[in-house]
Design an enzyme around this catalytic site. Structure first.
Site, PDB file in Angstrom:
ATOM      1  N   GLN A 206      26.650  11.448  48.667  1.00  0.00           N
ATOM      2  CA  GLN A 206      27.411  11.187  47.537  1.00  0.00           C
ATOM      3  C   GLN A 206      27.057   9.619  46.997  1.00  0.00           C
ATOM      4  O   GLN A 206      27.608   9.135  46.347  1.00  0.00           O
ATOM      5  CB  GLN A 206      28.905  10.996  47.905  1.00  0.00           C
ATOM      6  CG  GLN A 206      29.481  12.272  48.611  1.00  0.00           C
ATOM      7  CD  GLN A 206      30.741  12.216  48.989  1.00  0.00           C
ATOM      8  OE1 GLN A 206      31.182  11.082  49.181  1.00  0.00           O
ATOM      9  NE2 GLN A 206      31.645  13.383  49.723  1.00  0.00           N
ATOM     10  N   ASP A 207      25.646   9.317  47.439  1.00  0.00           N
ATOM     11  CA  ASP A 207      25.494   7.869  47.403  1.00  0.00           C
ATOM     12  C   ASP A 207      24.964   7.420  45.952  1.00  0.00           C
ATOM     13  O   ASP A 207      23.920   7.160  45.490  1.00  0.00           O
ATOM     14  CB  ASP A 207      24.389   7.431  48.266  1.00  0.00           C
ATOM     15  CG  ASP A 207      23.107   8.610  48.401  1.00  0.00           C
ATOM     16  OD1 ASP A 207      23.345   9.807  47.666  1.00  0.00           O
ATOM     17  OD2 ASP A 207      22.067   8.446  48.783  1.00  0.00           O
ATOM     18  N   THR A 208      26.086   7.212  45.222  1.00  0.00           N
ATOM     19  CA  THR A 208      26.092   6.651  43.878  1.00  0.00           C
ATOM     20  C   THR A 208      25.337   5.224  44.064  1.00  0.00           C
ATOM     21  O   THR A 208      25.493   4.548  44.865  1.00  0.00           O
ATOM     22  CB  THR A 208      27.399   6.368  43.105  1.00  0.00           C
ATOM     23  OG1 THR A 208      28.090   7.834  43.299  1.00  0.00           O
ATOM     24  CG2 THR A 208      27.675   5.709  41.914  1.00  0.00           C
ATOM     25  N   VAL A 209      24.682   4.959  42.995  1.00  0.00           N
ATOM     26  CA  VAL A 209      23.880   3.441  42.793  1.00  0.00           C
ATOM     27  C   VAL A 209      24.773   2.776  41.866  1.00  0.00           C
ATOM     28  O   VAL A 209      25.334   3.019  40.871  1.00  0.00           O
ATOM     29  CB  VAL A 209      22.550   3.856  42.588  1.00  0.00           C
ATOM     30  CG1 VAL A 209      21.687   4.586  43.355  1.00  0.00           C
ATOM     31  CG2 VAL A 209      22.170   4.038  41.202  1.00  0.00           C
TER      32      VAL A 209
END
Length: 379
Positions: A206-209
């Site tokens: 889920q690693d949104t930046v």
């Protein structure tokens, strides 16, 4: 952290994150992510040296992150149930409160640029006095982006090899675990399947930046970009596009968020954190605010809805001042996930630092554990 202070006119900070979730204990994977974060900080610091606004610097930082396959944004985005890319992004100017976002878009190479165009469009007077949008989605957002001069990108070109392999693996697991419903949807056979060890890993992707920036004139801005949840329903819009959820900025704070979008949206997490810090004033305790908002309030919200443990990570930049009223910025990171990747550079230490922070195992019974740290802006 070392006590540092500088005239506001000469103070610049850029900080980026590669998302909160699970980062493999692999030297090659770690090195790749750190390289990207350092590159984003270095190139954005060069932009800030030209004395541009913090808003423009946020765009440039996130564009670099979106162009890398190892992160879940732009080119590296997770795929939907249908095997397509649908991106979300938003950006906010702390000086004015101006905000722009787009959601569920497939044909835009750099969603953060289009989100910024939504923001810039809102600043132009409308000949009929129409209210400008905060958020545009799907084909309407893509048409708007083309109309603002952004290059269209074939949707198929947005699908990376890594994302395709991940999609195939988890789609097969989903199909093996469920039964077909009318309309082609699938229903998991038992609740135990959902929480089985085999399926837990899907929540790690889920690693949104995002980025937070303090500009030359003391202005703050924040932004966020995401490919969203792996195997999400087509048309789903996550926190990265929602006002107050994925990013927030004021004249004194800037925050970018990553994690489980539906819960972050319910909490308006970025805005809640910034407003709590503002309410406490200069004498407030940022660590205590993060512990209260993430470790207690956000945990309780997730717990009531059956989400264990909560999935969130934040990068926070706060403007503080010393006794002589000189600016003393502080950078914070807090997350409930196993790890979070961050990078940063500043006037005080121009050489970019990139690190993958890992949360220590919580003590027995400590289900609300949140890892909070202040990151040193000077060596």
């Amino acid at each position: 952290m070392e006590n540092i202070a500088l005239d506001e006119e000469f103070c610049r900070v850029v900080a980026v994150h590669g998302g909160a979730g699970f980062h493999q204990h692999s030297s090659s994977a770690d090195a790749e992510i750190k390289r990207v974060l350092r590159s984003a900080c270095m190139r954005t610091a060069g932009v800030l040296n030209r004395k541009v606004a913090a808003l423009e610097a946020v765009v440039e930082a996130i564009v670099i992150l979106e162009d890398e396959e190892c992160l879940n944004a732009g080119l590296g985005s997770n795929l939907t149930m249908d095997g397509t890319v649908e991106c979300d992004a938003s950006i906010i100017d702390g000086s004015t409160g101006d905000f722009g976002a787009l959601g569920a878009v497939s044909g835009v190479k750099n969603p953060i640029r289009a989100a910024n165009e939504v923001l810039q469009y809102s600043r132009d007077p409308d000949p009929l006095g129409r209210i400008p949008p905060l958020l545009l989605v799907s084909s309407g957002a893509e048409e708007f982006a083309r109309g603002r001069g952004l290059t269209a990108q074939p949707a198929s070109n947005m699908i990376s090899a890594r994302a395709r392999e991940e999609w195939k693996k988890w789609k097969e697991r989903l199909e093996a675990a469920g039964t077909t419903l009318p309309g082609g949807d699938r229903q998991l056979s038992t609740p135990n399947v959902v929480h089985s060890q085999q399926n837990d890993g899907i929540h790690d992707r889920q690693d949104t930046v995002g980025a937070v920036v303090l500009g030359t004139n003391g202005d703050l801005a924040a932004g966020v970009s995401s490919g969203g949840l792996l195997l999400k329903h087509s048309g789903r819009v996550g926190e990265a596009a929602i006002y107050g959820a994925g990013c927030w900025a004021t004249t004194n704070t800037a925050c970018s968020v990553s994690g489980a979008g539906e819960y972050i949206t319910r909490a308006s997490l970025a805005r809640t954190i910034c407003e709590a810090i503002e309410a406490d004033g200069e004498d407030g305790d940022t660590h205590e605010v993060l512990q209260r908002v993430i470790g207690k309030q956000f945990y309780q919200l997730c717990s009531k809805r059956g989400e264990h443990p909560p999935q969130a990570g934040i990068l926070l930049l706060v403007k503080e001042h010393d006794g002589e009223n000189q600016l003393k910025p502080r950078l914070w990171c807090a997350f409930t996930t196993e790890s979070m990747a961050v990078g940063y550079a500043s006037t005080f230490s121009p050489k970019p630092i990139a690190i993958i922070l890992r949360r220590p195992a919580p003590a027995p019974g400590d289900r609300a554990s949140v890892y909070i740290t202040a990151l040193p802006l000077a060596r």
